[in-house]
Design an enzyme around this catalytic site. Structure first.
Site, PDB file in Angstrom:
ATOM      1  N   ALA A 286       0.834  -1.205   0.000  1.00 17.36           N
ATOM      2  CA  ALA A 286       0.000   0.000   0.000  1.00 17.36           C
ATOM      3  C   ALA A 286       0.868   1.254   0.000  1.00 17.36           C
ATOM      4  O   ALA A 286       0.481   2.290  -0.549  1.00 17.36           O
ATOM      5  CB  ALA A 286      -0.915  -0.006   1.220  1.00 17.36           C
ATOM      6  N   GLU A 290       1.564   2.031  -6.742  1.00 20.12           N
ATOM      7  CA  GLU A 290       1.523   1.211  -7.954  1.00 20.12           C
ATOM      8  C   GLU A 290       1.196   2.030  -9.195  1.00 20.12           C
ATOM      9  O   GLU A 290       1.700   1.768 -10.284  1.00 20.12           O
ATOM     10  CB  GLU A 290       0.464   0.093  -7.808  1.00 20.12           C
ATOM     11  CG  GLU A 290       0.812  -0.970  -6.786  1.00 20.12           C
ATOM     12  CD  GLU A 290       0.209  -0.655  -5.419  1.00 20.12           C
ATOM     13  OE1 GLU A 290      -0.056   0.536  -5.163  1.00 20.12           O
ATOM     14  OE2 GLU A 290       0.025  -1.577  -4.620  1.00 20.12           O
ATOM     15  N   ASP A 332      20.670  28.203 -32.452  1.00 21.60           N
ATOM     16  CA  ASP A 332      21.386  28.495 -33.694  1.00 21.60           C
ATOM     17  C   ASP A 332      20.676  29.658 -34.373  1.00 21.60           C
ATOM     18  O   ASP A 332      19.507  29.936 -34.092  1.00 21.60           O
ATOM     19  CB  ASP A 332      21.364  27.250 -34.588  1.00 21.60           C
ATOM     20  CG  ASP A 332      22.178  27.427 -35.853  1.00 21.60           C
ATOM     21  OD1 ASP A 332      23.213  28.111 -35.786  1.00 21.60           O
ATOM     22  OD2 ASP A 332      21.778  26.894 -36.897  1.00 21.60           O
ATOM     23  N   ASP A 669      19.643  22.957 -36.848  1.00 26.87           N
ATOM     24  CA  ASP A 669      19.107  22.226 -37.993  1.00 26.87           C
ATOM     25  C   ASP A 669      20.181  21.632 -38.879  1.00 26.87           C
ATOM     26  O   ASP A 669      19.870  20.947 -39.852  1.00 26.87           O
ATOM     27  CB  ASP A 669      18.206  23.134 -38.834  1.00 26.87           C
ATOM     28  CG  ASP A 669      18.950  24.330 -39.409  1.00 26.87           C
ATOM     29  OD1 ASP A 669      20.126  24.526 -39.050  1.00 26.87           O
ATOM     30  OD2 ASP A 669      18.345  25.061 -40.214  1.00 26.87           O
ATOM     31  N   ASP A 673      25.225  21.069 -35.754  1.00 22.94           N
ATOM     32  CA  ASP A 673      24.512  21.191 -34.482  1.00 22.94           C
ATOM     33  C   ASP A 673      24.372  19.857 -33.750  1.00 22.94           C
ATOM     34  O   ASP A 673      24.015  19.833 -32.573  1.00 22.94           O
ATOM     35  CB  ASP A 673      23.106  21.764 -34.718  1.00 22.94           C
ATOM     36  CG  ASP A 673      23.139  23.140 -35.335  1.00 22.94           C
ATOM     37  OD1 ASP A 673      23.910  23.973 -34.840  1.00 22.94           O
ATOM     38  OD2 ASP A 673      22.407  23.379 -36.313  1.00 22.94           O
ATOM     39  N   ASN A 734      -1.642   7.391   0.883  1.00 19.05           N
ATOM     40  CA  ASN A 734      -0.926   6.276   1.508  1.00 19.05           C
ATOM     41  C   ASN A 734      -0.584   6.574   2.954  1.00 19.05           C
ATOM     42  O   ASN A 734      -0.578   5.679   3.801  1.00 19.05           O
ATOM     43  CB  ASN A 734       0.340   5.965   0.719  1.00 19.05           C
ATOM     44  CG  ASN A 734       0.051   5.301  -0.609  1.00 19.05           C
ATOM     45  OD1 ASN A 734      -1.115   5.105  -0.959  1.00 19.05           O
ATOM     46  ND2 ASN A 734       1.074   4.960  -1.372  1.00 19.05           N
ATOM     47  N   GLU A 737      -3.597   5.780   4.982  1.00 15.73           N
ATOM     48  CA  GLU A 737      -3.738   4.335   5.203  1.00 15.73           C
ATOM     49  C   GLU A 737      -2.789   3.863   6.295  1.00 15.73           C
ATOM     50  O   GLU A 737      -3.181   3.109   7.206  1.00 15.73           O
ATOM     51  CB  GLU A 737      -3.461   3.584   3.904  1.00 15.73           C
ATOM     52  CG  GLU A 737      -4.444   3.871   2.776  1.00 15.73           C
ATOM     53  CD  GLU A 737      -4.008   3.258   1.465  1.00 15.73           C
ATOM     54  OE1 GLU A 737      -3.347   2.208   1.504  1.00 15.73           O
ATOM     55  OE2 GLU A 737      -4.302   3.820   0.398  1.00 15.73           O
ATOM     56  N   THR A 765      -8.125   3.681  -5.491  1.00 11.45           N
ATOM     57  CA  THR A 765      -7.669   5.080  -5.468  1.00 11.45           C
ATOM     58  C   THR A 765      -6.327   5.332  -6.134  1.00 11.45           C
ATOM     59  O   THR A 765      -5.990   6.486  -6.402  1.00 11.45           O
ATOM     60  CB  THR A 765      -7.561   5.569  -4.008  1.00 11.45           C
ATOM     61  OG1 THR A 765      -6.590   4.764  -3.307  1.00 11.45           O
ATOM     62  CG2 THR A 765      -8.904   5.472  -3.311  1.00 11.45           C
ATOM     63  N   ASP A 766      -5.549   4.320  -6.397  1.00  8.16           N
ATOM     64  CA  ASP A 766      -4.184   4.544  -6.888  1.00  8.16           C
ATOM     65  C   ASP A 766      -4.071   4.642  -8.399  1.00  8.16           C
ATOM     66  O   ASP A 766      -3.005   4.960  -8.905  1.00  8.16           O
ATOM     67  CB  ASP A 766      -3.256   3.421  -6.399  1.00  8.16           C
ATOM     68  CG  ASP A 766      -2.481   3.840  -5.158  1.00  8.16           C
ATOM     69  OD1 ASP A 766      -2.856   4.863  -4.574  1.00  8.16           O
ATOM     70  OD2 ASP A 766      -1.519   3.146  -4.798  1.00  8.16           O
TER      71      ASP A 766
END
Length: 944
Positions: A286, A290, A332, A669, A673, A734, A737, A765-766
């Site tokens: 937990a 994740e 440039d 370009d 470079d 978390n 929890e 919830t994650d």
């Protein structure tokens, strides 16, 4: 081979060079060429072995956070928690596949470099001209070059006739370089840019030449850039560094909690080893977010799609956020800040009239003419009001058109130039002044051409009128030129052309060129040069015979005027520069072009906006010690222009900025470079640039617009903010929890959540709310604040204090409601309850539902640490409401479905109990809104 070792070859007589290379003006024999091919190898750039696809895929699993998740998933499978193990595994695989798809096509730089070399070239072998594969060119070969050829190797000129080469892809200079046999000196700059040499990968724009090959493959300048690019290593992006720190933080946290809970289960709660390990791993899982790696990946991928719609292609996921962290943009000039299309901006007529022409590039429709304070939409309107200028400008356009070796094609009111961009600009001017280039060319025949020569610095043509007579023109002193159909037309460097002029044209009268008038012309020439305009002078004279030699024909010319041209800045760049400055981003110009030209462009675009600036040439940069350069670039009050630089110089500047702690973006370009683009934190290539620059870059601008950089920076900042949002959301949830679990242990009351319910909280919830935050809108002031300090981190003291306080408050609310339900059910302190006892079922289900619903609505708190949710808008992100809706269905299913009730040990809740849960949810929202009010009021007080 180092550049300095080329020095002897540049300065030795041709005969000595031929002797050293054991060749002759007639070229090598086929036998000797075959021997040298074995000795030196093919004229190619050695490719590094690419990583196979499976290595690229495995690299996606090397992230520390992903490793923690994999370990947690493995333990979950070993303990029989297949559901959680499957969820974690699916998220990790999903994250890896997205990263794999984005990165698999990267690191193909050298293949693109090889494609830039023309497959065939003309050489002298066995005293005969042969066309061979450029791969078979060897040192000592004699190249036969003509207009349109791509040079296959570095070579020293043996013969040259009006040879000009486009080296813009190699050096960044927009104007073709005139090649000749003169020595330029012994300085490093003269050596590396010798006009005696032609270089691999450049184009012949005009002229013909014979040249002896000095270096092929990796020993060429082109090859050196290839080697420099391949051996340049990128540093970790800010996002990668943040994820590493976060992974370390989470892994330490998970390990501590696992060990602590396992010991508590064994020694304090008298649980079995398996039960203790199962509960410890569940709680530790937990603590592992994740959804975080997948949310980061999805947020970056969605950001890439959004930026792609705004004409910027992101080649690597982390590059989006890195761009948002940019503190310095090294740009440039040619093709990036400018259009790489020379344009005549001013015409100074010999009568003192100054005509200004707006409208950059080759667009023939969008332009205006300015004469004094009067503006004209086209030349026709100008000639109606000032008819005297029509004849004058007609003669000027005649010089521009006929004394010119470029070709013009007009398609849909736009010009397309083949040849020298400078000469192309003169043809475009003719069309803008309402004269047809093709019509003028048809009215005259060129009888004799005195081509441009670097020593004489001018070009002249003798032309014959085929359609009409040249009108008689009277000299002021009474001398009359007879009607003649022959004229000489001359253009070139002003100081050279003016020396050939004895008269000038004014109001269709030819007047003597006095010292006073000459001083006036030279004064205006100096003014145009100070504006970094490239200035050409035009003159003409009717003549009686076309057979005169050049010196005779060019005597006593009639001066017509000066033409000042510039590679124009892109129109949208100025606004982008202002946006970058407002956002606290420094812009530094690094170019191979002249300092004055770069400085003028920088002024026009607002890059130089005060007196605090420095222009530093490559030769000066060679004398800088690393410490001196670091100290110089640390001065953020100054604007820097680096001109006439080499690829090594660009790397030097980028490295110094990075050592100063800057997050550096580099635009470009050209081939020149590529090393700096790869070294930079964010390499930004133009879509019209070389394939090489696009392959090494992290970002490719398909519309070539510097303005797209500002939009990409905004998107990058938004993604970084969103990363902070869902990181704060996950860690605060978390924490709630963990507080719930540990407070129950410390208070000695029944555990509010079983191991499997803890995993269900994560499932609810994650994932979805985190994804919703990953696509949240930007805060209102996102481009009015300075870049984040490169030394700062998401996991700082303020961030940790914020999510801990909110998480603990959530845990307190859950525990209070849980304890209240236990007490209402008849439980008293010290009593034990089984998982099937009705009071425990009810209280545990309430704790579970409360924790999930509070966390779902905590997503609103996560949207901003400073702005009220009511200012941001409750419904401005509908993805959040979608996540709440879907996750709530999961909670309802767990609470009310009999099958899940039996498996998870839950029970149905009454309406009154749901009201209590909603009340606790509102309290969390009020808590965070109150905190924001206090923080904002303190911030305002500190500002006053």
């Amino acid at each position: 081979m180092e550049i300095d070792s080329l020095f002897p070859m540049y300065n030795l007589p041709l005969e000595t060079v031929l002797k050293k290379l054991k060749t002759s003006f007639d070229g090598l024999t086929s036998k000797e060429a075959a021997h040298r091919l074995v000795q030196y190898g093919f004229n190619t750039i050695a490719l590094k072995k690419e990583n196979p696809w499976w290595k690229v895929l495995l690299r996606q699993f090397m992230d520390l956070m992903v490793s923690v998740l994999l370990i947690a998933g493995l333990i979950a499978f070993l303990l029989g928690e297949n559901t959680d193990g499957i969820i974690i595994t699916v998220i990790v695989i999903f994250n890896a596949l997205i990263g794999f798809v984005q990165e698999f096509k990267a690191e193909r730089v050298l293949e693109k470099l090889q494609k830039m070399i023309d497959p065939h070239t003309n050489v002298l072998r066995n005293k005969k001209a042969l066309k061979i594969s450029s791969l078979e060119v060897v040192p000592g070969d004699i190249l036969l070059l003509e207009e349109g050829d791509r040079v296959p190797a570095d070579a020293l000129l043996l013969e040259s006739h009006q040879l000009h080469c486009d080296e813009s892809a190699l050096t960044g200079e927009s104007v073709p370089v005139h090649k000749h046999m003169e020595l330029l000196g012994t300085s490093r700059w003269a050596i590396t840019n010798s006009s005696r040499c032609v270089f691999m990968g450049t184009y012949v724009t005009s002229g013909v030449a014979k040249a002896i090959v000095l270096y092929t493959g990796l020993l060429s300048r082109f090859g050196k850039i290839a080697h420099l690019t391949q051996t340049t290593h990128k540093i970790s992006s800010p996002l990668q560094k943040e994820m590493l720190k976060m992974g370390l933080f989470v892994s330490k946290l998970a390990l501590i909690f696992s060990v602590l809970l396992f010991l508590i289960g064994i020694f304090l709660r008298n649980q079995s080893w398996n039960d203790s390990l199962l509960f410890a791993v569940s709680v530790a899982t937990a603590a592992v977010p994740e959804g975080l790696p997948a949310a980061v990946t999805v947020a970056l991928a969605i950001g890439i799609q959004r930026i792609a719609r705004k004409k910027a292609i992101i080649r690597q996921l982390a590059s989006v956020e890195t761009l948002g962290s940019t503190t310095v943009i090294c740009s440039d000039k040619t093709g990036t800040l400018t259009e790489n299309k020379m344009t005549v901006e001013q015409v100074y007529l010999s009568d003192g009239t100054l005509l200004k022409i707006s409208g950059a590039g080759y667009d023939l429709k969008q332009h205006e003419l300015t004469l004094g304070k009067h503006y004209f939409k086209n030349a026709r309107d100008l000639f109606v009001e000032y008819p005297a200028h029509q004849t004058h400008l007609q003669k000027l356009c005649l010089v521009n058109t006929l004394c010119n070796e470029a070709k013009l094609e007009i398609k849909k009111q736009r010009g397309e130039i083949v040849g020298d961009p400078t000469e192309g600009a003169l043809l475009i001017l003719t069309e803008k002044l309402n004269y047809s280039v093709s019509d003028l060319q048809s009215r005259f025949q060129i009888l004799k051409k005195f081509s441009f020569d670097s020593a004489k610095k001018r070009m002249s043509v003798v032309v014959q009128s085929t359609k009409y007579k040249v009108q008689s023109t009277k000299w002021k002193d009474g001398f009359k030129i007879p009607d003649s159909k022959f004229q000489i037309l001359t253009k070139g460097a002003p100081d050279v052309v003016l020396k050939l002029c004895s008269h000038y044209l004014e109001n269709d009268q030819i007047k003597k060129l006095t010292e006073t008038k000459l001083a006036e012309i030279k004064k205006h020439y100096d003014e145009m040069a100070r504006e970094a305009l490239r200035v050409l002078a035009c003159a003409y004279k009717p003549i009686n015979t076309p057979f005169a030699d050049q010196s005779t024909a060019e005597k006593n010319l009639i001066f017509l005027g000066l033409e000042g041209m510039l590679d124009p800045p892109r129109e949208e760049v100025k606004e982008a520069v202002i946006t970058c400055r407002t956002a606290g981003i420094r812009v530094i110009v690094i170019t191979g072009d002249y300092g004055l030209t770069a400085e003028a462009i920088a002024r026009k675009l607002g890059i130089i906006h005060n007196q605090h600036y420095q222009t530093i040439q490559g030769e000066e940069l060679d004398k800088f010690t690393p410490q001196k350069l670091h100290k110089l670039l640390a001065d953020k009050s100054q604007t820097f222009i680096f001109s006439r630089v080499s690829p090594e110089h660009k790397l030097q500047v980028v490295s110094a900025l990075q050592k100063n702690g800057e997050i550096v973006a580099v635009t470009g370009d050209g081939v020149n470079d590529a090393p700096a683009l790869k070294k930079a934190d964010s390499g930004i290539a133009m879509g019209s640039g070389t394939d090489v620059s696009k392959e090494v870059a992290n970002v490719v601008l398909t519309d070539n617009s510097f303005a797209s950089i500002a939009r990409a920076v905004r998107e990058g900042r938004k993604i970084y903010d969103n990363l902070k949002k869902f990181s704060w959301f996950i860690f605060s949830c978390n924490t709630g929890e963990l507080f719930t679990v540990f407070s129950a242990i410390l208070l000695g009351i029944p555990m509010p959540l079983s191991a499997i319910l803890i995993l269900c909280v994560d499932l609810g919830t994650d994932i979805l709310p985190v994804f919703a935050l990953g696509v949240d809108h930007a805060e209102p002031n996102i481009m009015q604040r300075p870049p984040k300090d490169p030394r700062s981190h998401i996991m700082n003291a303020g961030f940790i204090k914020h999510f801990l306080s909110t998480g603990i408050f959530i845990g307190i609310l859950v525990m209070l409601l849980y304890w209240f339900e236990l007490y209402q059910g008849g439980w008293r302190w010290g009593e034990t309850l089984s998982a099937t006892d009705p009071p425990y079922l009810k209280a545990s289900t309430v704790a579970f539902a409360t924790l999930v619903i509070i966390q779902l609505f905590n997503v609103f708190n996560a949207r901003s640490a400073r702005f009220s949710i009511f200012k941001l808008g409750l419904f401005s992100n509908l993805y959040i409401w979608g996540a709440i809706f879907l996750s709530s269905f999961l909670v309802i299913g767990i609470v009310y479905l009999p099958v899940l009730q039996k498996i998870l040990h839950t029970t149905a809740l009454s309406g009154q109990e749901w009201l209590k849960i909603l009340a606790c949810t509102l309290m969390v929202l009020v808590w965070e809104e109150g905190r924001k009010m206090i923080v904002n009021s303190q911030s305002k007080a500190n500002q006053t």
